[in-house]
Design a protein around this motif. Sequence first.
Motif, PDB file in Angstrom:
ATOM      1  N   LEU A 137     -30.517  -2.818  15.302  1.00 41.87           N
ATOM      2  CA  LEU A 137     -29.589  -3.237  14.200  1.00 41.87           C
ATOM      3  C   LEU A 137     -28.919  -2.420  12.963  1.00 41.87           C
ATOM      4  O   LEU A 137     -27.473  -2.945  12.849  1.00 41.87           O
ATOM      5  N   LYS A 138     -29.032  -1.596  13.103  1.00 39.72           N
ATOM      6  CA  LYS A 138     -28.019  -0.434  12.327  1.00 39.72           C
ATOM      7  C   LYS A 138     -27.221  -0.547  13.117  1.00 39.72           C
ATOM      8  O   LYS A 138     -25.494  -0.668  12.667  1.00 39.72           O
ATOM      9  N   GLU A 139     -26.865  -0.126  14.063  1.00 41.33           N
ATOM     10  CA  GLU A 139     -25.613   0.241  15.135  1.00 41.33           C
ATOM     11  C   GLU A 139     -24.903  -1.171  15.263  1.00 41.33           C
ATOM     12  O   GLU A 139     -23.861  -0.976  14.997  1.00 41.33           O
ATOM     13  N   VAL A 140     -25.303  -2.512  15.223  1.00 40.09           N
ATOM     14  CA  VAL A 140     -25.218  -3.711  15.092  1.00 40.09           C
ATOM     15  C   VAL A 140     -23.653  -3.497  13.944  1.00 40.09           C
ATOM     16  O   VAL A 140     -22.391  -3.981  13.603  1.00 40.09           O
ATOM     17  N   GLN A 141     -24.991  -3.277  12.780  1.00 40.17           N
ATOM     18  CA  GLN A 141     -24.211  -3.424  11.190  1.00 40.17           C
ATOM     19  C   GLN A 141     -23.019  -2.433  11.199  1.00 40.17           C
ATOM     20  O   GLN A 141     -22.264  -2.787  10.759  1.00 40.17           O
ATOM     21  N   GLN A 142     -23.444  -0.835  12.100  1.00 32.59           N
ATOM     22  CA  GLN A 142     -22.206   0.070  11.993  1.00 32.59           C
ATOM     23  C   GLN A 142     -21.213  -0.530  12.426  1.00 32.59           C
ATOM     24  O   GLN A 142     -19.850  -0.625  11.918  1.00 32.59           O
ATOM     25  N   THR A 143     -21.313  -0.957  13.885  1.00 29.67           N
ATOM     26  CA  THR A 143     -20.403  -1.621  14.574  1.00 29.67           C
ATOM     27  C   THR A 143     -19.518  -2.911  13.933  1.00 29.67           C
ATOM     28  O   THR A 143     -18.297  -2.994  13.902  1.00 29.67           O
ATOM     29  N   VAL A 144     -20.051  -3.498  13.224  1.00 31.23           N
ATOM     30  CA  VAL A 144     -19.634  -5.062  12.523  1.00 31.23           C
ATOM     31  C   VAL A 144     -19.021  -4.226  11.494  1.00 31.23           C
ATOM     32  O   VAL A 144     -17.518  -4.794  10.696  1.00 31.23           O
ATOM     33  N   GLN A 145     -19.527  -3.467  10.517  1.00 29.31           N
ATOM     34  CA  GLN A 145     -18.946  -2.114   9.256  1.00 29.31           C
ATOM     35  C   GLN A 145     -17.226  -2.184   9.880  1.00 29.31           C
ATOM     36  O   GLN A 145     -16.800  -2.325   8.462  1.00 29.31           O
ATOM     37  N   LYS A 146     -17.248  -1.548  10.506  1.00 25.72           N
ATOM     38  CA  LYS A 146     -16.106  -0.620  11.428  1.00 25.72           C
ATOM     39  C   LYS A 146     -14.947  -1.881  12.106  1.00 25.72           C
ATOM     40  O   LYS A 146     -13.673  -1.227  11.179  1.00 25.72           O
ATOM     41  N   SER A 147     -15.623  -2.544  12.899  1.00 25.65           N
ATOM     42  CA  SER A 147     -14.528  -4.272  12.634  1.00 25.65           C
ATOM     43  C   SER A 147     -13.687  -4.793  11.364  1.00 25.65           C
ATOM     44  O   SER A 147     -12.670  -4.740  11.497  1.00 25.65           O
ATOM     45  N   GLU A 148     -15.094  -4.967   9.955  1.00 25.02           N
ATOM     46  CA  GLU A 148     -13.896  -5.726   9.116  1.00 25.02           C
ATOM     47  C   GLU A 148     -13.199  -4.637   8.235  1.00 25.02           C
ATOM     48  O   GLU A 148     -12.391  -4.951   7.926  1.00 25.02           O
ATOM     49  N   ASP A 149     -14.020  -3.273   8.953  1.00 27.01           N
ATOM     50  CA  ASP A 149     -13.140  -1.932   7.939  1.00 27.01           C
ATOM     51  C   ASP A 149     -11.985  -2.136   8.290  1.00 27.01           C
ATOM     52  O   ASP A 149     -10.615  -2.313   7.402  1.00 27.01           O
ATOM     53  N   LYS A 150     -11.572  -1.829   9.602  1.00 27.24           N
ATOM     54  CA  LYS A 150     -10.477  -2.440  10.577  1.00 27.24           C
ATOM     55  C   LYS A 150      -9.003  -3.289  10.525  1.00 27.24           C
ATOM     56  O   LYS A 150      -8.588  -2.745   9.937  1.00 27.24           O
ATOM     57  N   GLU A 151      -9.868  -4.295  10.110  1.00 26.71           N
ATOM     58  CA  GLU A 151      -9.667  -5.645  10.328  1.00 26.71           C
ATOM     59  C   GLU A 151      -9.049  -5.619   8.200  1.00 26.71           C
ATOM     60  O   GLU A 151      -7.698  -5.841   8.295  1.00 26.71           O
ATOM     61  N   TRP A 152      -9.923  -5.299   7.486  1.00 31.40           N
ATOM     62  CA  TRP A 152      -9.418  -5.340   6.210  1.00 31.40           C
ATOM     63  C   TRP A 152      -7.900  -4.428   5.852  1.00 31.40           C
ATOM     64  O   TRP A 152      -7.353  -4.030   5.351  1.00 31.40           O
ATOM     65  N   GLN A 153      -8.297  -3.420   6.671  1.00 28.25           N
ATOM     66  CA  GLN A 153      -7.406  -1.894   6.537  1.00 28.25           C
ATOM     67  C   GLN A 153      -5.761  -2.279   6.717  1.00 28.25           C
ATOM     68  O   GLN A 153      -4.955  -2.471   6.361  1.00 28.25           O
ATOM     69  N   GLU A 154      -6.375  -3.125   7.952  1.00 32.55           N
ATOM     70  CA  GLU A 154      -4.991  -3.784   8.985  1.00 32.55           C
ATOM     71  C   GLU A 154      -4.684  -4.544   7.753  1.00 32.55           C
ATOM     72  O   GLU A 154      -2.480  -5.077   7.599  1.00 32.55           O
ATOM     73  N   SER A 155      -5.586  -5.903   7.581  1.00 35.76           N
ATOM     74  CA  SER A 155      -4.564  -7.245   6.491  1.00 35.76           C
ATOM     75  C   SER A 155      -3.964  -6.462   5.228  1.00 35.76           C
ATOM     76  O   SER A 155      -2.377  -6.577   4.378  1.00 35.76           O
ATOM     77  N   LEU A 156      -4.272  -4.846   4.786  1.00 28.35           N
ATOM     78  CA  LEU A 156      -4.478  -4.364   3.552  1.00 28.35           C
ATOM     79  C   LEU A 156      -3.162  -3.781   3.815  1.00 28.35           C
ATOM     80  O   LEU A 156      -1.988  -3.611   3.001  1.00 28.35           O
ATOM     81  N   ARG A 157      -2.959  -2.750   4.626  1.00 34.45           N
ATOM     82  CA  ARG A 157      -1.791  -2.564   5.549  1.00 34.45           C
ATOM     83  C   ARG A 157      -0.678  -3.537   5.610  1.00 34.45           C
ATOM     84  O   ARG A 157       0.816  -3.140   5.085  1.00 34.45           O
ATOM     85  N   LYS A 158      -0.757  -4.408   6.112  1.00 34.45           N
ATOM     86  CA  LYS A 158       0.549  -5.481   5.919  1.00 34.45           C
ATOM     87  C   LYS A 158       0.781  -5.871   5.312  1.00 34.45           C
ATOM     88  O   LYS A 158       1.269  -6.178   4.709  1.00 34.45           O
ATOM     89  N   SER A 159      -0.128  -6.668   4.182  1.00 34.85           N
ATOM     90  CA  SER A 159      -0.022  -7.154   2.282  1.00 34.85           C
ATOM     91  C   SER A 159       0.971  -5.987   1.975  1.00 34.85           C
ATOM     92  O   SER A 159       1.831  -6.834   1.723  1.00 34.85           O
ATOM     93  N   LYS A 160       0.701  -4.710   1.557  1.00 32.50           N
ATOM     94  CA  LYS A 160       1.110  -3.691   1.363  1.00 32.50           C
ATOM     95  C   LYS A 160       2.984  -3.409   2.300  1.00 32.50           C
ATOM     96  O   LYS A 160       3.577  -3.648   1.194  1.00 32.50           O
ATOM     97  N   ALA A 161       2.818  -3.592   2.834  1.00 32.11           N
ATOM     98  CA  ALA A 161       4.154  -3.650   4.020  1.00 32.11           C
ATOM     99  C   ALA A 161       5.260  -4.409   3.555  1.00 32.11           C
ATOM    100  O   ALA A 161       6.219  -4.760   3.167  1.00 32.11           O
ATOM    101  N   ALA A 162       4.394  -5.741   3.505  1.00 31.23           N
ATOM    102  CA  ALA A 162       4.962  -7.404   3.406  1.00 31.23           C
ATOM    103  C   ALA A 162       5.564  -7.050   1.604  1.00 31.23           C
ATOM    104  O   ALA A 162       6.460  -7.823   0.638  1.00 31.23           O
ATOM    105  N   ASP A 163       4.786  -6.190   0.280  1.00 31.92           N
ATOM    106  CA  ASP A 163       4.871  -6.140  -0.663  1.00 31.92           C
ATOM    107  C   ASP A 163       5.986  -5.924  -1.307  1.00 31.92           C
ATOM    108  O   ASP A 163       7.309  -5.785  -1.828  1.00 31.92           O
ATOM    109  N   VAL A 164       6.248  -4.788  -0.147  1.00 35.37           N
ATOM    110  CA  VAL A 164       7.497  -3.340  -0.013  1.00 35.37           C
ATOM    111  C   VAL A 164       8.427  -4.282   0.269  1.00 35.37           C
ATOM    112  O   VAL A 164      10.031  -4.394  -0.575  1.00 35.37           O
ATOM    113  N   ARG A 165       8.522  -4.816   1.096  1.00 34.82           N
ATOM    114  CA  ARG A 165      10.064  -5.532   1.875  1.00 34.82           C
ATOM    115  C   ARG A 165      10.431  -6.667   0.235  1.00 34.82           C
ATOM    116  O   ARG A 165      11.768  -6.989   1.013  1.00 34.82           O
TER     117      ARG A 165
END
Length: 423
Positions: free
Chosen positions: A195-223
Amino acid sequence: MLEQILADMWIEPELLAELNEEQKQILFFKMREEQVRRWKEKEALLEKEQSLEKKSKKANEKSVKWLLGSDNDVWVWVMGEHLQDKTYDQICDDIMAERARQQAQREAEEIRKKNEEELVKRFSNALSLEPQIDSSLDSWKKAAVEEEQARLSEAAEQKRTELELKMREEEERRQHEEKLKRLEEERTQQIYMDLKEVQQTVQKSEDKEWQESLRKSKAADVRRRSIAKQARDDHKRHSLKAVEHGRVAAMSKAFGGGKPLPPKPKPRNNTHKTGSKAGLRRTLSTSTREVIIRWFKEEQIPRRAGYEKHSEHLAPWFHGIISREEAEDLLRSKGQGSFLIRVSEKIMGYVLSYRCQDSFKHFLIDASEDSYCFLGVEQLVHSTLSDLVEYHKVEPVTMMGREQLLEPCGQMGSCLDYSDLFQ
């Protein structure tokens, strides 16, 4: 034109089709602002009515009372702020450990039931076979021992055998229970780690998606900030150029370098205006072409619309009442930067059709205030149609598209598409 559309909160599909993407975005943005403004007014009125209703309620009616803290403010408990509160990770670990323990217990209980059934079955069979063994022994000793002694010996032997079997059964049950406890602990730890491994995998995936969304949002704001800053700078620069252009034109006129502008048409009652508002004038649902021709003859010819500046000849870029498809057919064989201005089919105004590298753009020109400008916000106003063309031969129509008027697209063939406007 925008005031009328915002007042009606509706635009005709034919008129909308004449707008390019930038003009549509501006129009939709303004309509959204108007919707928000109306909604805020409605909410303020509703809140005022609700406050009046609350004041008129009786004092003995049921109501909600909030628990107040020592500071006489609403008492609020935020999970994690107290020293004894567990962190989010600790709570998640406890939940996963409890789930692993429950699942391991269920699996151990199933194994325990199976072992119990096997023990009961095996030892019950052993007890049922024991008298047969003793009877065979009895027959073997029958000649040397008396019948009474044989029965006593058989009873004692059977009791001893039952006691041994019971002790063996208890011992095996104890051993199975200890083994099950070890298996349960190991299984609990294994399930927890899974269960811990599944949670870490999901958390890493969510963190990666969130970081990607944040990066796109910041890039859109700058643009967006860059585009807004560029638009402000370009508008300021265009305004200064327009002022300078007006000064040069005034100086040329003062020294006799150019012809005076034609007088503006006198104000008259126009039955084609929507309501009592000035601005965008749509044609009637019938006799559309006749109405536009009459408008052009009465209002635009006196203003020398379509003529070259300081000349009696029609400009090569001027066309009559032709459709969007016909304009694109004329520009199809031309290069990038080619353009023409046609009389609109739907409103009392004009449309600039422009040839891009691999597409076409159409810009609506408002001519409703005895001047000429593109539909939009903070557009430069020109006194004549030729001034608008000359200005955008130097400056682009939009900052994003960089549409610069380079080559006028003239008539095709001997048939002139604007002949009915001057008959």
